[in-house]
Each structure stands twice: as C-alpha cells, then as structure tokens.
Design a protein around this motif. Structure first.
Motif, PDB file in Angstrom:
ATOM      1  N   ASP A 156      39.939  44.433  33.204  1.00 45.68           N
ATOM      2  CA  ASP A 156      40.878  43.438  33.701  1.00 45.68           C
ATOM      3  C   ASP A 156      40.369  42.078  33.265  1.00 45.68           C
ATOM      4  O   ASP A 156      39.144  41.858  33.147  1.00 45.68           O
ATOM      5  CB  ASP A 156      40.995  43.517  35.223  1.00 45.68           C
ATOM      6  CG  ASP A 156      42.131  42.661  35.755  1.00 45.68           C
ATOM      7  OD1 ASP A 156      43.170  42.564  35.074  1.00 45.68           O
ATOM      8  OD2 ASP A 156      41.984  42.079  36.847  1.00 45.68           O
ATOM      9  N   HIS A 204      41.280  37.613  33.272  1.00 42.62           N
ATOM     10  CA  HIS A 204      42.071  36.423  33.581  1.00 42.62           C
ATOM     11  C   HIS A 204      41.577  35.314  32.674  1.00 42.62           C
ATOM     12  O   HIS A 204      40.372  35.040  32.619  1.00 42.62           O
ATOM     13  CB  HIS A 204      41.923  36.016  35.041  1.00 42.62           C
ATOM     14  CG  HIS A 204      42.736  34.803  35.407  1.00 42.62           C
ATOM     15  ND1 HIS A 204      42.196  33.538  35.464  1.00 42.62           N
ATOM     16  CD2 HIS A 204      44.056  34.667  35.721  1.00 42.62           C
ATOM     17  CE1 HIS A 204      43.137  32.675  35.823  1.00 42.62           C
ATOM     18  NE2 HIS A 204      44.269  33.334  35.978  1.00 42.62           N
ATOM     19  N   SER A 205      42.486  34.691  31.946  1.00 48.43           N
ATOM     20  CA  SER A 205      42.100  33.678  30.974  1.00 48.43           C
ATOM     21  C   SER A 205      43.110  32.548  30.969  1.00 48.43           C
ATOM     22  O   SER A 205      44.325  32.790  30.988  1.00 48.43           O
ATOM     23  CB  SER A 205      42.000  34.298  29.571  1.00 48.43           C
ATOM     24  OG  SER A 205      41.440  33.379  28.652  1.00 48.43           O
ATOM     25  N   VAL A 206      42.609  31.325  30.957  1.00 47.24           N
ATOM     26  CA  VAL A 206      43.443  30.135  30.882  1.00 47.24           C
ATOM     27  C   VAL A 206      42.939  29.291  29.723  1.00 47.24           C
ATOM     28  O   VAL A 206      41.762  28.899  29.709  1.00 47.24           O
ATOM     29  CB  VAL A 206      43.390  29.323  32.192  1.00 47.24           C
ATOM     30  CG1 VAL A 206      44.198  28.037  32.060  1.00 47.24           C
ATOM     31  CG2 VAL A 206      43.901  30.158  33.362  1.00 47.24           C
ATOM     32  N   THR A 252      37.519  32.210  30.723  1.00 49.72           N
ATOM     33  CA  THR A 252      37.915  33.614  30.837  1.00 49.72           C
ATOM     34  C   THR A 252      36.957  34.346  31.758  1.00 49.72           C
ATOM     35  O   THR A 252      35.743  34.094  31.731  1.00 49.72           O
ATOM     36  CB  THR A 252      37.905  34.289  29.446  1.00 49.72           C
ATOM     37  OG1 THR A 252      38.834  33.621  28.594  1.00 49.72           O
ATOM     38  CG2 THR A 252      38.274  35.761  29.538  1.00 49.72           C
ATOM     39  N   GLY A 271      48.095  32.900  38.448  1.00 50.10           N
ATOM     40  CA  GLY A 271      47.977  34.307  38.121  1.00 50.10           C
ATOM     41  C   GLY A 271      46.698  34.984  38.559  1.00 50.10           C
ATOM     42  O   GLY A 271      46.585  36.212  38.480  1.00 50.10           O
ATOM     43  N   LEU A 272      45.725  34.214  39.049  1.00 50.41           N
ATOM     44  CA  LEU A 272      44.417  34.809  39.341  1.00 50.41           C
ATOM     45  C   LEU A 272      44.497  35.858  40.439  1.00 50.41           C
ATOM     46  O   LEU A 272      43.896  36.938  40.325  1.00 50.41           O
ATOM     47  CB  LEU A 272      43.418  33.720  39.749  1.00 50.41           C
ATOM     48  CG  LEU A 272      42.050  34.251  40.215  1.00 50.41           C
ATOM     49  CD1 LEU A 272      41.348  35.010  39.100  1.00 50.41           C
ATOM     50  CD2 LEU A 272      41.182  33.112  40.735  1.00 50.41           C
ATOM     51  N   ARG A 297      45.006  39.569  39.946  1.00 52.49           N
ATOM     52  CA  ARG A 297      44.005  40.315  39.184  1.00 52.49           C
ATOM     53  C   ARG A 297      43.141  41.155  40.128  1.00 52.49           C
ATOM     54  O   ARG A 297      43.248  41.098  41.344  1.00 52.49           O
ATOM     55  CB  ARG A 297      43.108  39.388  38.354  1.00 52.49           C
ATOM     56  CG  ARG A 297      43.801  38.371  37.471  1.00 52.49           C
ATOM     57  CD  ARG A 297      44.978  38.877  36.698  1.00 52.49           C
ATOM     58  NE  ARG A 297      44.785  40.162  36.043  1.00 52.49           N
ATOM     59  CZ  ARG A 297      45.774  40.877  35.514  1.00 52.49           C
ATOM     60  NH1 ARG A 297      47.018  40.437  35.593  1.00 52.49           N
ATOM     61  NH2 ARG A 297      45.523  42.024  34.928  1.00 52.49           N
ATOM     62  N   VAL A 348      37.509  40.385  39.071  1.00 54.67           N
ATOM     63  CA  VAL A 348      37.903  39.235  38.262  1.00 54.67           C
ATOM     64  C   VAL A 348      38.147  38.011  39.138  1.00 54.67           C
ATOM     65  O   VAL A 348      37.770  36.882  38.779  1.00 54.67           O
ATOM     66  CB  VAL A 348      39.137  39.572  37.406  1.00 54.67           C
ATOM     67  CG1 VAL A 348      39.783  38.317  36.825  1.00 54.67           C
ATOM     68  CG2 VAL A 348      38.742  40.514  36.276  1.00 54.67           C
ATOM     69  N   VAL A 349      38.756  38.209  40.308  1.00 53.01           N
ATOM     70  CA  VAL A 349      38.946  37.089  41.233  1.00 53.01           C
ATOM     71  C   VAL A 349      37.591  36.519  41.650  1.00 53.01           C
ATOM     72  O   VAL A 349      37.378  35.297  41.645  1.00 53.01           O
ATOM     73  CB  VAL A 349      39.756  37.520  42.463  1.00 53.01           C
ATOM     74  CG1 VAL A 349      39.870  36.365  43.465  1.00 53.01           C
ATOM     75  CG2 VAL A 349      41.146  37.992  42.060  1.00 53.01           C
ATOM     76  N   THR A 381      35.947  34.555  38.748  1.00 54.34           N
ATOM     77  CA  THR A 381      36.603  33.276  38.470  1.00 54.34           C
ATOM     78  C   THR A 381      36.291  32.251  39.541  1.00 54.34           C
ATOM     79  O   THR A 381      36.024  31.073  39.235  1.00 54.34           O
ATOM     80  CB  THR A 381      38.122  33.479  38.341  1.00 54.34           C
ATOM     81  OG1 THR A 381      38.379  34.431  37.309  1.00 54.34           O
ATOM     82  CG2 THR A 381      38.815  32.174  37.990  1.00 54.34           C
TER      83      THR A 381
END
Length: 333
Positions: free
Chosen positions: A120, A122-124, A129, A300-301, A304, A308-309, A312
């Motif tokens: 999984d 999450h990237s901005v 990432t 969007g976080l 996830r 991943v949360v 981040t």
C-alpha cells in the motif's frame, strides 16, 4: 484473543548512501530466514527490497526504511519506507514494470507489485511517499485492523515509546505508552506497560489503565492510553500526554485523557465512549508527534492501510527531538 507486542525496537535506516541498500536487504533476508520463509521467496524479497531502497537513495529526500515482523503476523516480513519528496504523481504507473520518468520516485518499483504479497502506498507530489509492503511464504493473513510505529530520539537505537495490540472477534484493543524521559530507562517503563497490558487485554480499558498505573511504580512511569475499538464505538482512557483522536471525513475529534504520570501521580482514570462511523480511523500518538497535524492537509491518507497512515503521520508530525510513537486502528467490520 490474538496479541501483538513489539518484540524488538523499530530500527530505522537512513537511505541516503548506497550502503543502506545492502544493509536493509540483509536485515530483510535474515528476518525471512528466521521465520521459515523458503530460499526462492527470500530471493524475491531481496529483489523487491533492493529496488525500493535503491529508489530512496537515488531519488528521495530524507528517505528512511524499516524492516520488521508484521504486527499481527509474525511470520510475515514487513518493509516500510518513507521520504519527504519528490512524490509520485501517478502511483499506479510508477508501480508498473518498465515505467521510468527521470527524477521521480517511481523508477523501478515494478518488483514491489510483482513480489510483495501485499503493498500500500500514499504519495503526494512535492510532499513525499509512504510505502508499506508485506512478504509471506504462502497465503497472507487478512489485513490487520491496527498497526503502530515507534522511532527513537535523534540517533538513539532504543525508543521510550512502546505499543501493544490485541485483536478479538468483535474488538481491537490497543495500548500506547511513552516512558518518562529517553533511553533504556524510558524503554523499560514502556515495555513493562506492554507486559501489564498483555496480562489481561480482555479487561475494559479503564481496568487495564489502572493496572498499568499501579504496576509502573517501580519504573520511571510515563504517559499511557488504552483504546478498544468495535464496529461502531471506541472506549478510551488515558493518563498523561498521549493524544487520542477520531478522524472522519477530513476532520478530527479529540478524546479525553487525565493529567498525571502513570505509575506515580494522577487522578483515577476515567473511561469515555465515543461513537464511530464505519469509515473512521482512531489515532493514538505520543507527544513525539505534534498535535498540529490536520487530516484535511493529507488528502486520501485515511483511506490507506493502518501502516501507511502511521508512517505518514510519523513523517509529517514527528519530531527528531523526542521519542515518537503512533498507533492506528480501524473499526471492526
């Protein structure tokens, strides 16, 4: 009830020099061997880990990597990476074999999609990432409803923050403790809190916290909180500066902790019950993460995975001047 504790500290490796690639790969293959994963699968793990960490070294800003047994699935190897840039504008394309765009983190990540049992991300773009991947030798257990991460202050190896997770058929119960101060004595206090929690995780959260409060007197003590999450509610109690939050629909709601130090001083802990929507996320973190983070600033976080949360939030809100710990829990379906 299944129980998860930190059997060893989360040891993060800075992915800034090429030597980090070999160091993380060796850690992953040694862990895979120790949990009984076969040689062919270990070779695949080595390829995926090499590509993931090589990307951090070549393209990321402040890249970090962590290898550990997956919380809730000790026979599964978990790799977590995080960085502060450049991010990926198209995650799906970046994880496709053969995709290459100069200067982005997406180069060469196809091995993760091919070899990871689950991943999984999450990237901005411009922000960074967080990537979590698990490797099993056979069928992978269902995604755990909770995960946690810790990181020690500065260059220390041992963190004074520790967590534990207990999962049952209808509820997930978690505990986070921030041992007073730093170093080995703080770690001893928080690990004792883990032991006391696991002595009776089926007890209600207030009873568990009272047990911690009475049992940590021979240690430095610390801040501690316990949360039990079902399909539609969370029962929460805390003492000291552990922050508890409910996140839903881009907003967050704070949960109440009492002032004091578990093991030394403080009023009798009270338990509060809060309603949960099925799409809510429960967050516990120590004061090694600032309270000034906002879910609205992390689009969007919170859709996830818990790992991943957690990664981040550790990147966005964590301080290198303090031990940091964060636990993420989702309502039971």
């Amino acid at each position: 009830m299944d129980q998860v504790r930190q059997t060893r500290p989360d040891i993060w490796v800075r992915a800034e020099e090429s030597s980090a690639v070999g160091a993380v790969r060796r850690t992953a293959t040694h862990l895979a061997e120790s949990v009984g994963i076969g040689p062919e699968r270990i070779g695949q793990i080595a390829v995926a880990v090499t590509e993931a960490v090589s990307n951090l070294v070549k393209h990321a800003v402040q890249g970090m990597a962590l290898v550990r047994p997956c919380p809730g699935a000790p026979a599964v190897v978990e790799l977590i990476t995080l960085d502060r840039g450049p991010g990926m504008p198209d995650v799906a394309r970046a994880l496709r074999d053969g995709y290459s765009t100069s200067g982005t983190l997406g180069i060469g990540l196809g091995a993760i999609a091919r070899f990871a049992s689950r991943y999984d991300v999450h990237s901005v773009p411009g922000a960074g990432t967080a990537l979590a991947m698990q490797f099993a030798d056979g069928d992978l257990p269902a995604l755990p409803p909770a995960s946690g991460l810790t990181r020690p202050i500065g260059e220390e190896v041992e963190s004074g923050d520790s967590f534990a997770i207990a999962t049952g058929d209808e509820a997930t119960t978690v505990m986070l403790c921030d041992g007073l101060g730093h170093g080995s004595l703080a770690a001893r206090a928080s690990q004792e809190a883990v032991r006391l929690f696991l002595a009776g995780p089926d007890d209600d959260p207030a009873t568990i916290l009272r047990r911690l409060h009475h049992g940590l007197g021979h240690t430095r003590g610390g801040a501690a909180a316990v949360a039990r999450v079902t399909s539609d509610s969370v029962a929460y109690t805390g003492i000291g500066n552990i922050s508890g939050w409910i996140v839903h629909d881009g907003q967050r709601q704070g949960m109440i902790s009492a002032h004091g130090i578990a093991g030394h001083q403080g009023r009798r802990p009270r338990q509060y019950v809060y309603e949960l929507d099925e799409h809510a996320t429960v967050v516990l973190h120590s004061d090694g993460l600032t309270d000034r983070w906002s879910p609205a600033g992390m689009p969007g976080l919170f859709a996830r995975s818990p790992a991943v949360v957690a990664a981040t939030l550790l990147r966005e809100a964590g301080s290198r001047r303090d031990d940091a710990g964060v636990v993420i829990v989702r309502p039971r379906s």
